[in-house]
Design a protein around this motif. Sequence first.
Motif, PDB file in Angstrom:
ATOM      1  N   LEU A   1       0.838  -1.201   0.000  1.00  0.00           N
ATOM      2  CA  LEU A   1       0.000   0.000   0.000  1.00  0.00           C
ATOM      3  C   LEU A   1       0.874   1.252   0.000  1.00  0.00           C
ATOM      4  N   GLU A   2       0.394   2.273  -0.691  1.00  0.00           N
ATOM      5  CA  GLU A   2       1.142   3.520  -0.789  1.00  0.00           C
ATOM      6  C   GLU A   2       0.431   4.620  -0.010  1.00  0.00           C
ATOM      7  N   ARG A   3       1.123   5.702   0.207  1.00  0.00           N
ATOM      8  CA  ARG A   3       0.606   6.771   1.051  1.00  0.00           C
ATOM      9  C   ARG A   3      -0.543   7.528   0.385  1.00  0.00           C
ATOM     10  N   ASP A   4      -0.697   7.391  -0.913  1.00  0.00           N
ATOM     11  CA  ASP A   4      -1.796   8.045  -1.619  1.00  0.00           C
ATOM     12  C   ASP A   4      -2.876   7.036  -2.014  1.00  0.00           C
ATOM     13  N   CYS A   5      -3.031   5.978  -1.207  1.00  0.00           N
ATOM     14  CA  CYS A   5      -3.959   4.897  -1.566  1.00  0.00           C
ATOM     15  C   CYS A   5      -5.418   5.244  -1.313  1.00  0.00           C
ATOM     16  N   LEU A   6      -5.687   6.250  -0.497  1.00  0.00           N
ATOM     17  CA  LEU A   6      -7.074   6.602  -0.187  1.00  0.00           C
ATOM     18  C   LEU A   6      -7.640   7.521  -1.262  1.00  0.00           C
ATOM     19  N   LEU A   7      -8.815   7.157  -1.767  1.00  0.00           N
ATOM     20  CA  LEU A   7      -9.479   7.939  -2.801  1.00  0.00           C
ATOM     21  C   LEU A   7     -10.691   8.651  -2.200  1.00  0.00           C
TER      22      LEU A   7
ATOM     23  N   LEU B   1     -10.438   2.473  -1.518  1.00  0.00           N
ATOM     24  CA  LEU B   1      -9.011   2.210  -1.320  1.00  0.00           C
ATOM     25  C   LEU B   1      -8.422   1.659  -2.607  1.00  0.00           C
ATOM     26  N   ARG B   2      -7.296   2.228  -3.000  1.00  0.00           N
ATOM     27  CA  ARG B   2      -6.601   1.737  -4.193  1.00  0.00           C
ATOM     28  C   ARG B   2      -5.435   0.862  -3.753  1.00  0.00           C
ATOM     29  N   TYR B   3      -5.385  -0.339  -4.295  1.00  0.00           N
ATOM     30  CA  TYR B   3      -4.296  -1.260  -3.974  1.00  0.00           C
ATOM     31  C   TYR B   3      -3.984  -2.098  -5.193  1.00  0.00           C
ATOM     32  N   ARG B   4      -2.879  -2.802  -5.124  1.00  0.00           N
ATOM     33  CA  ARG B   4      -2.478  -3.654  -6.239  1.00  0.00           C
ATOM     34  C   ARG B   4      -2.673  -5.107  -5.849  1.00  0.00           C
ATOM     35  N   LYS B   5      -3.300  -5.841  -6.736  1.00  0.00           N
ATOM     36  CA  LYS B   5      -3.499  -7.266  -6.479  1.00  0.00           C
ATOM     37  C   LYS B   5      -2.144  -7.937  -6.320  1.00  0.00           C
ATOM     38  N   GLY B   6      -1.964  -8.632  -5.211  1.00  0.00           N
ATOM     39  CA  GLY B   6      -0.649  -9.166  -4.888  1.00  0.00           C
ATOM     40  C   GLY B   6      -0.261 -10.399  -5.650  1.00  0.00           C
ATOM     41  N   ARG B   7      -1.235 -11.057  -6.290  1.00  0.00           N
ATOM     42  CA  ARG B   7      -0.929 -12.302  -6.984  1.00  0.00           C
ATOM     43  C   ARG B   7      -1.599 -12.299  -8.344  1.00  0.00           C
TER      44      ARG B   7
ATOM     45  N   HIS C   1      -1.573  -8.910 -10.807  1.00  0.00           N
ATOM     46  CA  HIS C   1      -0.971  -7.748 -10.132  1.00  0.00           C
ATOM     47  C   HIS C   1      -1.565  -6.434 -10.631  1.00  0.00           C
ATOM     48  N   GLU C   2      -2.812  -6.486 -11.045  1.00  0.00           N
ATOM     49  CA  GLU C   2      -3.450  -5.277 -11.541  1.00  0.00           C
ATOM     50  C   GLU C   2      -3.883  -4.372 -10.396  1.00  0.00           C
ATOM     51  N   GLU C   3      -4.120  -3.134 -10.726  1.00  0.00           N
ATOM     52  CA  GLU C   3      -4.593  -2.181  -9.732  1.00  0.00           C
ATOM     53  C   GLU C   3      -6.080  -2.392  -9.500  1.00  0.00           C
ATOM     54  N   MET C   4      -6.480  -2.392  -8.232  1.00  0.00           N
ATOM     55  CA  MET C   4      -7.868  -2.615  -7.892  1.00  0.00           C
ATOM     56  C   MET C   4      -8.335  -1.531  -6.934  1.00  0.00           C
TER      57      MET C   4
END
Length: 664
Positions: A315-321, A332-338, A341-344
């Motif tokens: 998670l990054e510091r700008d993950c909150l929308l 919340l913006r995050y990247r699929k870990g497996r 690995h797309e952004e979700m």
Amino acid sequence: MKSKRKNPFTGLVDTTQTTPKAALVPWKWDLRHMGFRDYDFSNLEVRPKLFRPLLAALWEMEVACIPKKSGAGIATTKAALTYLNQYIEQHSPRITDIAEINTHWLLDFRASLFADTSLSGGTQADYHHKIKNCLLLLQSKESPIPHAVAAHVEIPLRALRNEADDLNPTQPYTNNEVARLTAACKAAINELYDRLDHGKQLLARGVDPRLTPPPESRQIHSDGWLSKENILWYFVHVRNSRHPASSMAREKYESEEEWLYVSSFIYAAKREHMDVFGGYREVHRSLYCESFDLTPFVMLFALKTGLNPESIMELERDCLLDQTPSGKKTRLRYRKGRGTHEEMIKAFSHKGPLSPIGIIKTVLELTAPLVHLAKPEHRNSLWLCYKAQGTDRKIVDSENQKYPVSVMDSRTVLNNANGRYTKKPELQKFKGLLHERNVLADDGSVLVFRFRESRTTKATRDYIGSGGNLAWVSESTLKHHGAKALDTTTGYLNNPATAHVHEQAIVSAQTKMMESALGTVVPDEPPSTQSEIRSIAQKLAESEEKVIALFNGEQDVFVAQCRDFYNKPGGRPDTPCSDPWECFTCKNALWTSRILPRLIAFMWFMEDQTKLLTSIEWSEKFGLPHRVITTEILPRFSKHTVEWAKQQAKDEPFYVPTSLKQVP
């Protein structure tokens, strides 16, 4: 020029990826143009039918879907596959094809892997995890080589913690375990705030220790350097929150001030001066968070969101929308870990400081002072923590001096939660947060935190709360991955905690199926007025004349009443029904209070047949009608009506077709 990444083993092209094309050959990968390095797998070429599919899976997981990665996953998997090859050479030299690997062989390999004392516990877990993921991908619908691993092969999902571990799926934490875990995390967070608040107060009272008179010839320190407040002031305002290298040799320090700063800890330790910091760690812990301090936040966040550890730790510091239209959640913006690995993007509750969004906001606030101390490429990471670096006699390297802040990873979280263990118990470094706070599982042992258990717990709770709605549990991933998201979620829900939901779902499905094939129950009393006749006619969508005929007995057939005796559903039109005792599966059937005594008499007859038939024979012959009568028809009538019908049934003349009788 950009081109699509091509899997060198399958010839398939991932149309979603556009990256610089590397010079690829099957057993040697030159990935330097992709930001990685070259990898040589030629040692695995001796078994191409075994390792070709595994490398194809590795490519899909670590290269084709990850535009920016250090390559650590490739290196670890390469080491795991090399270990696998060595194991095969020693124990199963005849295996040359991946199709020859079965469940029992995988269990033997896992047992041998975790019994190998030459590997650390972390390495054992890493090897198992990488090989397991390759096999799971080859077994899935997204396999780069279809049917490489047969569907019937059960792949051990869990690392081997003890001899009792087997293929059983991961179990969720119970409600009591979640409550104890949550309470421990809250207590740790409260203590963290108390510590940081105390550190801020000390810093506010501190002054420059250099302003005090210089020490006497035989006195090492003046009072200025033996003050916690002054040391913190010097650490923040002069050292910019960075410790100098520590050494016993005075001449190695850049200035007299650095030597006074470091030797104050040594002097305090020798003189047992209780009001002075005992080392570097005590200094920075007064003002900043270490990884141990952030661990409770990670555990709570994992329990409340069910995200994969890779998604959480990246998670990054700008993950909150923005907030959702209802205002009850924040996206919340995050990247699929497996996988891809797309952004979700997913919405979570922001109600309270320990809600998922509240936790992120709290961590952002706590780690804000550490951003400028991290490497530039790490400054947008959420989980920043001050390194627990060298103290007293241990020299701190120049890299740590310049960038004393690192990004916490999932392995560190597990170590902090559960303790770090080695093969020799006496070398155990520390017991972990859960052991220190005596957080127990329901069986009385110390609770162990794992991300998979937290994910299973979240899915299980959502599933139970939704009444067994699998699509609702997978809502966030269905729109990204379609039906395959349900396959993933199902694995987390296959546990005893959801057994009652599954059983109820089966009962509900059977009931709905039975209702769709069942006739109509009319629990009303026989109509005595025209308005009552009209009301029943509207319910049945029949004419008033048909209702009168029903209650007069003109439509009676065996144990029911028939809407249309000459038009059986699915039968020949205008032909009398030839199956009058199969009313329980006919849409034409109706049951009113008039037919109820005869129905009860039939129920008694079926129950008497249990004395003459085996349980299997009785179930095949009478299971369905008996279940329909007892669960679908009788409960629709009032208790008074049923009691009346039972009394009438004792004198009811009842004919049973010969085909239904069992002669002893």
